[in-house]
Design a protein around this motif. Structure first.
Motif, PDB file in Angstrom:
ATOM      1  N   UNK A 114     -31.707 -82.738  12.140  1.00  0.00           N
ATOM      2  CA  UNK A 114     -32.877 -82.450  11.421  1.00  0.00           C
ATOM      3  C   UNK A 114     -32.512 -81.808  10.041  1.00  0.00           C
ATOM      4  N   UNK A 115     -32.912 -82.464   9.074  1.00  0.00           N
ATOM      5  CA  UNK A 115     -32.834 -81.727   7.774  1.00  0.00           C
ATOM      6  C   UNK A 115     -33.234 -80.381   7.452  1.00  0.00           C
ATOM      7  N   UNK A 116     -34.060 -79.808   8.074  1.00  0.00           N
ATOM      8  CA  UNK A 116     -34.486 -78.546   8.120  1.00  0.00           C
ATOM      9  C   UNK A 116     -33.818 -77.570   9.001  1.00  0.00           C
ATOM     10  N   UNK A 117     -32.736 -77.831   9.713  1.00  0.00           N
ATOM     11  CA  UNK A 117     -32.032 -77.109  10.862  1.00  0.00           C
ATOM     12  C   UNK A 117     -31.736 -75.922  10.159  1.00  0.00           C
ATOM     13  N   UNK A 118     -31.348 -75.609   9.018  1.00  0.00           N
ATOM     14  CA  UNK A 118     -30.664 -74.372   8.326  1.00  0.00           C
ATOM     15  C   UNK A 118     -32.026 -73.646   7.992  1.00  0.00           C
ATOM     16  N   UNK A 119     -32.885 -73.666   7.605  1.00  0.00           N
ATOM     17  CA  UNK A 119     -34.046 -73.027   7.398  1.00  0.00           C
ATOM     18  C   UNK A 119     -34.626 -72.511   8.895  1.00  0.00           C
TER      19      UNK A 119
END
Length: 112
Positions: free
Chosen positions: A73-78
């Motif tokens: 998921x590209x939002x993993x870090x946030x």
């Protein structure tokens, strides 16, 4: 997200983080679809740093089974940093055969 969009399989193509292709061909594991949208419990995100290679993982309980899967998921870090909330809903993908391991790996493609 309305619950009528959620899938409700007994498990996510078995209990491991990968599927043996022989189990598919021998019909030990039925593959009717390669994506599931499921509500999970106890969702946790973590980053494992191995030799400068960060692996993003999602640990969760689905139907009494504890899973620990890779995440793209590209939002993993946030989400992992607590900057974005989630609703314990995951899009789980069954990947293509990975030559290096000879297995189909399960991947968290989206955290909602």
């Amino acid at each position: 997200m309305p619950s009528n969009f959620l899938d409700s399989p007994l498990d996510l193509w078995g209990t491991k983080d990968w599927v043996d292709p022989n189990a598919i061909t021998q019909k030990q594991i039925a593959i009717n679809q390669s994506l599931y949208l499921v509500k999970v419990k106890n969702l946790q995100t973590k980053v494992i740093d191995e030799n400068q290679n960060k692996r993003r993982r999602v640990v969760f309980d689905y139907n009494g089974i504890l899973y620990d899967l890779a995440c793209t998921d590209p939002n993993f870090d946030t989400i992992n940093n607590g900057q974005k909330a989630h609703n314990n809903i995951l899009c789980i993908s069954l990947g293509e055969l990975f030559d290096a391991t000879g297995c189909h790996h399960k991947i968290v493609a989206g955290i909602f």
